[in-house]
Design an enzyme around this catalytic site. Structure first.
Site, PDB file in Angstrom:
ATOM      1  N   LYS A  53       0.309  -4.095  -2.593  1.00  0.00           N
ATOM      2  CA  LYS A  53      -0.127  -3.362  -1.397  1.00  0.00           C
ATOM      3  C   LYS A  53       0.909  -3.530  -0.274  1.00  0.00           C
ATOM      4  CE  LYS A  53      -4.873  -3.705  -2.883  1.00  0.00           C
ATOM      5  NZ  LYS A  53      -6.154  -4.399  -2.859  1.00  0.00           N
ATOM      6  N   GLN A  97      -8.790  -9.089   0.531  1.00  0.00           N
ATOM      7  CA  GLN A  97      -8.702  -8.965  -0.931  1.00  0.00           C
ATOM      8  C   GLN A  97      -9.898  -9.644  -1.601  1.00  0.00           C
ATOM      9  OE1 GLN A  97      -6.291  -7.187  -2.650  1.00  0.00           O
ATOM     10  NE2 GLN A  97      -7.522  -7.604  -4.455  1.00  0.00           N
ATOM     11  N   ASP A 120     -10.752  -0.135   3.259  1.00  0.00           N
ATOM     12  CA  ASP A 120     -11.275  -0.210   1.890  1.00  0.00           C
ATOM     13  C   ASP A 120     -12.551   0.621   1.751  1.00  0.00           C
ATOM     14  OD1 ASP A 120      -9.790  -1.441  -0.007  1.00  0.00           O
ATOM     15  OD2 ASP A 120     -10.478  -3.472   0.436  1.00  0.00           O
TER      16      ASP A 120
END
Ligand code: NAP
Length: 285
Positions: A53, A97, A120
């Site tokens: 990422k 994460q 997200d």
């Protein structure tokens, strides 16, 4: 001959388009899109995802800010960091994460992220907006799946989609997106009875289970489109999907491979969400 849906190539094209847009914005304003990437602990798989990422950010001109935290960090301190990032004007997106190490209630951290920085797409406000068919920051993997289906011109309206898996990250939001596209959606999970027969009714089958090569030819309606979300290691340590690709391939009209299918699309959608969040927060059209 089945179409093999090359997510890796499509994802690279999307990142190239985003890079061009960011470069044009940078000519107009000194402001820069910023993504905070929080990793708790040092799980090797999470480290690979986080590094990919950050690499994608660098490639397209998003500034990434890494927060590598010890596994022992308290819930309170992690929430305090998220709260600080919520108010940091350099940061337009916050990514925590998952999964987090230990037995933490992950929802408390997802809920702590400001919805406008929730790149997200997991915050209940964004999930609720999606449920009601409104514009929102979309969960990245479902957004990637939809983008891929559209890029390959695969019709959705009126099609019967069977989604296996009901997680907040993949199964539920992808079902909502498909519904919004006028598909008829059936959701299946570990308690579903007669799963292969149900799946054989699907024009489009989406497997988001987390079980290596679980979907065999017995689950496939001839000519179906198959989207394999799973990322698993088999007994030989090789990365495989939820679908037994070689055995299913002769039956389908289109299928995503693993690796290089849905996975790269997820990262490109994260980049797209970060740019969207930046433009909204900085009032850039
Ligand atoms: P998850 O939260 O563990 O959910 C798995 C779902 O599969 C659950 O709803 C579970 O049912 C269902 N399931 C498990 N065993 C089943 C069975 N035997 N028959 C039918 N359904 C079954 O996983 P997730 O986060 O959604 O991820 C799913 C997979 O996608 C994993 O391999 C993950 O690594 C991968 N993934 C890939 C990407 C990507 O970018 N490609 C992104 C996210 C996730 P219950 O609800 O009844 O337990």
């Amino acid at each position: 001959m089945a179409i093999i849906m090359r997510g890796k190539e499509l994802a690279a094209q999307i990142r190239a388009d985003l890079a061009e847009e960011i470069s044009a914005i940078k000519k107009e304003t000194p402001k820069r899109p910023g993504l905070a990437v929080i990793q708790v602990g040092q799980d090797p798989a999470s480290t690979i995802y986080v590094n990919n990422k950050k690499k994608a950010c660098e490639e397209i001109g998003i500034q990434s800010y890494g927060y590598d935290l010890p596994a022992e960090i308290s819930d309170q301190d992690l929430k305090k960091l998220i709260e600080t990032l919520n108010h940091d004007p350099r940061i337009h997106g916050i990514l925590c994460q998952l999964p987090l190490p230990g037995h933490r209630d992950e929802a408390q951290f997802i809920h702590a992220i400001a919805p406008q920085k929730d790149v997200d797409g997991l915050h209940p406000l964004n999930a609720g907006l999606l449920l009601q068919g409104h514009d929102c920051l979309l969960s990245c993997t479902p957004a990637g799946i939809l983008t891929m289906l559209k890029a390959y011109d695969l019709p959705l309206a009126g099609k019967h989609c069977v989604v296996i898996g009901r997680s907040n990250m993949v199964g539920k939001p992808v079902a909502q997106l498909l519904l919004k596209e006028n598909a008829t959606v059936t959701m299946a999970h570990s308690k579903t009875l007669e799963l292969p027969a149900l799946c054989r009714q699907g024009d489009i089958l989406i497997a988001a289970i987390g079980r290596p090569q679980f979907i065999t030819a017995d689950f496939i309606r001839p000519g179906a489109v198959v989207i394999d979300v799973g990322i698993n290691r088999n007994a030989d340590g090789k990365i495989v999907g939820d679908v037994d690709f070689d055995r299913v391939l002769p039956l389908v009209s289109a299928i995503t491979p693993v690796p290089n299918g849905v996975g790269p699309m997820t990262i490109s959608m994260l980049m797209a969400n970060t740019l969207t969040a930046f433009k909204r927060q900085e009032n850039i059209s």
